[in-house]
Design an enzyme around this catalytic site. Structure first.
Site, short mmCIF file in Angstrom:
data_model
loop_
_atom_site.label_atom_id
_atom_site.label_comp_id
_atom_site.label_asym_id
_atom_site.label_seq_id
_atom_site.Cartn_x
_atom_site.Cartn_y
_atom_site.Cartn_z
N LYS A 49 -49.44 -53.41 -13.61
CA LYS A 49 -48.52 -52.33 -14.30
C LYS A 49 -47.03 -52.21 -13.95
O LYS A 49 -46.79 -52.07 -12.92
CB LYS A 49 -49.22 -51.32 -14.48
CG LYS A 49 -48.81 -50.24 -15.52
CD LYS A 49 -49.80 -48.99 -15.58
CE LYS A 49 -49.54 -48.15 -16.68
NZ LYS A 49 -50.60 -46.85 -16.65
N SER A 92 -52.40 -46.11 -21.53
CA SER A 92 -51.15 -46.60 -21.42
C SER A 92 -50.99 -48.05 -20.40
O SER A 92 -50.03 -48.70 -20.78
CB SER A 92 -50.05 -45.59 -20.42
OG SER A 92 -50.47 -45.57 -19.48
N SER A 115 -55.84 -44.21 -18.91
CA SER A 115 -54.99 -45.29 -18.98
C SER A 115 -55.54 -46.58 -18.47
O SER A 115 -54.96 -47.74 -18.92
CB SER A 115 -53.83 -45.05 -18.73
OG SER A 115 -53.05 -44.21 -19.35
#
Lengths: 102, 486
Positions: free
Chosen positions: B77, B152, B176
């Site tokens: 990420k 996310s 997330s």
């Protein structure tokens, strides 16, 4: 708690947060922050008398470590990301910002 | 082509010499090249570095023989710092930021033989549930390209679901990792608060944030967690609690396991297909000898308001560091205050500003007690609910998301509606508990559904064992979207 924020209230919060919002954002946030806070306000229904606040869900661990001097990141690498910086010939280095005092 | 290989299979192939790390890496890069233009899982692909690292692993096969992630391509990420590789958090304010150091998880993945292939898309500063808040465009769901992948950590989930990498790391503040894993039909694990070092993770909510793996299976997540978990002198919140051999604990044993189901919480607002799939999955575990118990989590309905008061307060304070001085964007101004405000105005997107504003307000004089402190007191009650439930049960089961992935843009104009979809995930973050999402079916529109299992603090072992046992009696995890097998 206001159902809708006034423009002045939104601008006051933005100033605290160092955000220079444009007019359309001020209007949008006046409405949305009011909506979100009206929803969040349901926490007021909960009886929390005598309840201590929780800062961390899982207990904070004592994490002392010896206070030893260890190498830190190279100055050039760190200043490499700075929008403006200087490495004086006398050594060291610093981040540069616009003039603070007149 | 068949279903994408798991992490465990890929590692075995590399260690046994059946496949070279370079071959595995080339395949991952090939899949990214083929599918990423339509899915946008990645911001940055580090092809050259990855191939060099893979070659190094091949050249040192003896040394990497016991490495748990030998030759495993990994997507990270883009809010996890990588030395020399751009790390943007999907924000304009960090568009050109190249960290001068690696996050601890990156150092550990590297030492375990992993090959970093790139940085994945996410909502800006991990604020969102759809990746639509990325400043560089949304990711798309591999099962339906007109739908969100969740967020996310959307890009990380897409990378695994589309067969680009067998492992990605995501981060969680309120769901997330689990929510995009559920929406993309893959496995996601949020470890206990403090289980994994956050050194090098761009901070959002410091009492909530945690890094975790997204994989195809519970076993793969167990292997990855074993690599990244453990104390770290660079992060005082990283726990000294011993790291067990998670993979060795996957015995398939579920006899006598007590599973709590908060039935009342599931009565309203859950999509019918999701509820059906989750109930069927719980029945599968019951058939394996687990005991299903009805539990109450009376304060769970307050989890969303508590979460959005606490998380935004912490965010407004953490994001104060983005001021145009030390890194990232600067709006050239002659006066310092104007430089701060203009830089932040230009650099942050709408959702980030909204949360900074909300957090600033709830922390401001006159409102602190009524909102922030009140939320922290209700947080205590949410914790107590869990503590009471875990006196009777070992695992709590519920859906990961109450809704299937929606169409891009469908909820973008209504932030509150977006927040409400986090109802089943935020509690685990508030209480610091570990939780997983495991694929448990599809809606009638063939959109993936995730079963969430929450465990006691530092008892990742039990939820991983339960999820692995469920995978042994289900086929959902073996399914891959057409784009992954093309």
């Amino acid at each position: 708690m206001p159902a809708e924020f006034t423009r002045a209230q939104v601008e006051a919060i933005a100033a605290l947060a160092h955000l220079e919002l444009d007019a359309s954002e001020v209007e949008m946030f006046a409405r949305q922050l009011g909506d979100i806070l009206a929803y969040a306000d349901q926490v007021q229904q909960v009886d929390t008398s005598g309840v201590t606040p929780t800062e961390y869900g899982v207990g904070q661990h004592s994490a002392d470590r010896p206070d030893r001097v260890v190498p830190s990141l190279p100055i050039d690498d760190v200043l490499g990301n700075a929008p403006d910086s200087e490495r004086p010939r006398t050594g060291g280095g610093f981040f540069k910002v616009p003039r603070v005092l007149g | 082509m068949n279903t994408p290989a798991t992490l465990a299979e890929t590692r075995e192939a590399v260690v046994s010499g059946a496949r070279s790390a370079v071959e595995v890496c080339r395949e991952a890069l090939g899949r990214i090249e083929a599918a990423d233009p339509s899915l946008h899982a990645f911001h940055t692909v580090t092809a050259e570095r990855a191939l060099a690292r893979a070659a190094e692993i091949d050249a040192n096969r003896i040394r990497f023989r016991t490495a748990p992630l030998a030759g495993i391509p990994v997507g990270l990420k883009d809010n996890i710092c990588t030395n020399g590789v751009r790390t943007t958090a999907s924000s304009r304010i960090l568009e050109t930021f190249v960290p001068p150091y690696d996050a601890t998880v990156v150092t550990r993945l590297h030492a375990a033989g992993a090959v970093l292939v790139g940085k994945t898309n996410c909502d800006e500063f991990a604020m969102g549930s759809s990746t639509e808040n990325s400043a560089f465009g949304p990711s798309r769901n591999p099962w339906a390209a007109d739908r969100i992948p969740g967020g996310s950590s959307g890009g990380s989930a897409v990378a695994v679901a589309a067969g680009m990498t067998p492992l990605s790391l995501g981060s969680e503040t309120g769901g997330s990792i689990r929510q995009p894993a559920a929406m993309c039909g893959v496995f996601g694990l949020k470890p206990t608060y403090g289980r994994v070092s956050r050194y090098g993770l761009l901070a959002f909510g410091s009492s909530l944030d945690q890094i975790g793996p997204i994989t195809r299976t519970a076993r793969d997540a167990a292997i990855a967690l074993g690599v990244i978990a453990g104390a770290d002198p660079a992060d005082s919140t990283a726990s000294h609690e011993a790291v067990p051999d998670y993979a060795a604990g996957l015995t398939g044993e579920t006899r006598g396991l007590r599973i709590g189901v908060p039935s009342r919480l599931l009565e309203t607002g859950v999509d019918a297909d999701i509820l059906h799939a989750v109930r069927t999955a719980i029945d599968t575990l019951r058939e394996r000898g687990a005991v299903v118990v009805d539990i109450e989590l009376p304060h769970a309905k307050y989890a969303i308001p508590v979460y959005y008061l606490v998380a935004t307060a912490e965010a407004s304070s953490n994001l104060a560091r983005y001021d145009g001085v030390r890194y990232g964007l600067r709006d050239a101004q002659t006066e310092l205050g104007a430089m701060y405000s203009r830089t932040r105005e230009r650099g942050f997107g709408a959702e980030v500003k909204r949360r900074i504003m909300l957090g600033t307000y709830v922390l401001s004089a006159g409102y602190y007690d009524a909102y922030y402190l009140k939320a922290q007191r209700v947080r205590t009650l949410i914790l107590r609910d869990y503590a009471q439930a875990f006196e009777r049960v070992d695992v709590i089961a519920m859906p990961t998301s109450p809704i299937p992935p929606f169409k891009l843009g469908e909820r973008a104009s209504d932030p509150l509606q977006m927040y409400l979809a986090d109802i089943f995930t935020v509690s685990a973050n508030l209480a610091g508990l570990p939780a997983v999402s495991v694929p448990c079916g599809f809606t009638t529109d063939r959109l993936p559904i995730g079963l969430q299992l929450t465990g006691r603090a530092f008892d990742e072992g039990t939820i991983l064992r339960t999820a692995d046992a469920y995978e042994r009696d289900s086929e959902w995890w073996k399914q891959a979207p057409p784009i992954a097998t093309r």
